[in-house]
Design a protein around this motif. Structure first.
Motif, short mmCIF file in Angstrom:
data_model
loop_
_atom_site.label_atom_id
_atom_site.label_comp_id
_atom_site.label_asym_id
_atom_site.label_seq_id
_atom_site.Cartn_x
_atom_site.Cartn_y
_atom_site.Cartn_z
N TYR A 111 0.83 -1.29 0.03
CA TYR A 111 0.12 -0.07 -0.04
C TYR A 111 0.94 1.55 0.21
CZ TYR A 111 -3.14 -3.54 2.17
OH TYR A 111 -3.73 -4.60 2.30
N ALA A 112 0.26 2.24 -0.57
CA ALA A 112 1.07 3.57 -0.69
C ALA A 112 0.06 4.71 -0.77
CB ALA A 112 1.99 3.48 -2.03
N GLN A 113 0.67 5.66 0.06
CA GLN A 113 -0.27 6.97 0.09
C GLN A 113 0.25 8.20 0.23
OE1 GLN A 113 -3.42 6.72 2.98
NE2 GLN A 113 -1.96 5.66 4.71
N ILE A 114 -0.07 9.12 -0.35
CA ILE A 114 0.54 10.49 -0.27
C ILE A 114 -0.39 11.21 0.80
CG2 ILE A 114 1.11 12.63 -1.48
CD1 ILE A 114 1.70 11.12 -3.89
N THR A 169 -3.76 11.08 -2.02
CA THR A 169 -4.16 10.10 -3.12
C THR A 169 -3.49 8.61 -2.56
OG1 THR A 169 -3.95 9.26 -5.34
CG2 THR A 169 -2.15 10.56 -4.51
N ALA A 170 -3.99 7.68 -3.04
CA ALA A 170 -3.37 6.60 -2.49
C ALA A 170 -3.67 5.14 -3.69
CB ALA A 170 -4.36 5.87 -1.26
N ALA A 171 -2.68 4.39 -3.31
CA ALA A 171 -2.81 3.16 -4.48
C ALA A 171 -2.41 1.88 -3.70
CB ALA A 171 -1.76 3.35 -5.64
N GLU A 212 1.09 9.08 -11.24
CA GLU A 212 0.09 9.57 -12.12
C GLU A 212 -0.95 10.23 -11.21
OE1 GLU A 212 -1.55 6.49 -14.66
OE2 GLU A 212 0.53 6.04 -15.55
N ALA A 213 -1.63 9.70 -10.20
CA ALA A 213 -2.65 10.37 -9.65
C ALA A 213 -2.14 11.60 -8.80
CB ALA A 213 -3.26 9.45 -8.35
N ALA A 214 -0.61 11.66 -8.28
CA ALA A 214 0.03 12.68 -7.79
C ALA A 214 -0.18 13.96 -8.66
CB ALA A 214 1.28 12.47 -7.05
N LYS A 215 0.26 13.78 -9.93
CA LYS A 215 0.40 14.56 -10.80
C LYS A 215 -1.01 15.26 -11.21
CE LYS A 215 3.90 13.03 -14.10
NZ LYS A 215 4.16 12.34 -15.40
N LYS A 216 -2.18 14.51 -11.09
CA LYS A 216 -3.40 14.96 -11.18
C LYS A 216 -3.81 15.82 -10.12
CE LYS A 216 -5.23 11.30 -14.36
NZ LYS A 216 -6.11 10.05 -14.33
N ASP A 259 11.31 3.44 -6.86
CA ASP A 259 11.90 3.72 -8.39
C ASP A 259 10.66 3.86 -9.28
OD1 ASP A 259 14.47 3.47 -7.28
OD2 ASP A 259 14.69 1.28 -8.17
N ALA A 260 9.86 3.33 -9.08
CA ALA A 260 8.64 3.54 -10.19
C ALA A 260 8.08 4.92 -10.03
CB ALA A 260 7.63 2.46 -10.03
N ALA A 261 7.92 5.32 -8.73
CA ALA A 261 7.19 6.65 -8.43
C ALA A 261 8.25 7.86 -9.15
CB ALA A 261 7.08 6.75 -7.09
N ARG A 262 9.44 7.55 -8.87
CA ARG A 262 10.37 8.63 -9.36
C ARG A 262 10.48 8.68 -10.93
NH1 ARG A 262 14.40 6.35 -5.75
NH2 ARG A 262 14.60 7.97 -3.95
N GLU A 263 10.23 7.57 -11.69
CA GLU A 263 10.00 7.39 -13.18
C GLU A 263 8.68 8.06 -13.59
OE1 GLU A 263 10.41 3.21 -14.37
OE2 GLU A 263 12.44 3.20 -13.67
N GLY A 264 7.79 7.88 -12.56
CA GLY A 264 6.39 8.59 -12.99
C GLY A 264 6.38 10.02 -12.92
N GLY A 265 7.36 10.57 -12.22
CA GLY A 265 7.75 11.97 -12.21
C GLY A 265 7.68 12.74 -10.67
N LEU A 266 7.63 11.76 -9.66
CA LEU A 266 7.71 12.56 -8.32
C LEU A 266 9.09 12.55 -8.01
CD1 LEU A 266 5.20 10.21 -6.33
CD2 LEU A 266 5.18 12.73 -6.94
#
Length: 112
Positions: free
Chosen positions: A38-41, A51-53, A75-79, A103-110
């Motif tokens: 689980y991950a959430q901002i 947001t959460a995923a 993606e949800a954080a960008k939105k 690493d995936a979150a960094r690649e996604g733009g965070l």
């Protein structure tokens, strides 16, 4: 007061360091179990989850699933207009699924 477990001591140490370096940025919190990840901002200033995923909809929680969760969260954080966060791994070691998600979150733009 009872002694804290090693996990709880590590969690407190990480959270204390984050508070010192957060400087108003939201916190990307990760929780890992044997079956799911689980991950959430979280915006600590307002006390709410932005947001959460998680992997509840899919099957298993291997590193591929953690990568999917990281990309989905980015993606949800960008939105939501969030580009910079602090990474809160909790008491979990930065290895395996936790590292794959980061690493995936960094690649996604965070940025963190």
């Amino acid at each position: 007061m009872a002694k804290l477990s090693l996990f709880q001591r590590r969690r407190q140490r990480v959270r204390t360091a984050l508070r010192a370096s957060a400087s108003g940025r939201p916190r990307l919190s990760v929780h890992r179990t044997g079956r799911h990840i689980y991950a959430q901002i979280i915006d600590d200033a307002q006390g709410r989850t932005v947001t959460a995923a998680n992997t509840l909809g899919g099957k298993g929680a291997d590193t591929d699933a953690a990568i999917r969760v990281g990309k989905e969260l980015a993606e949800a954080a960008k939105k939501a207009g969030i580009t910079s966060v602090v990474f809160d791994r909790g008491g979990f070691l930065y290895h395996g699924r936790v590292k794959a998600l980061a690493d995936a979150a960094r690649e996604g733009g965070l940025e963190f």
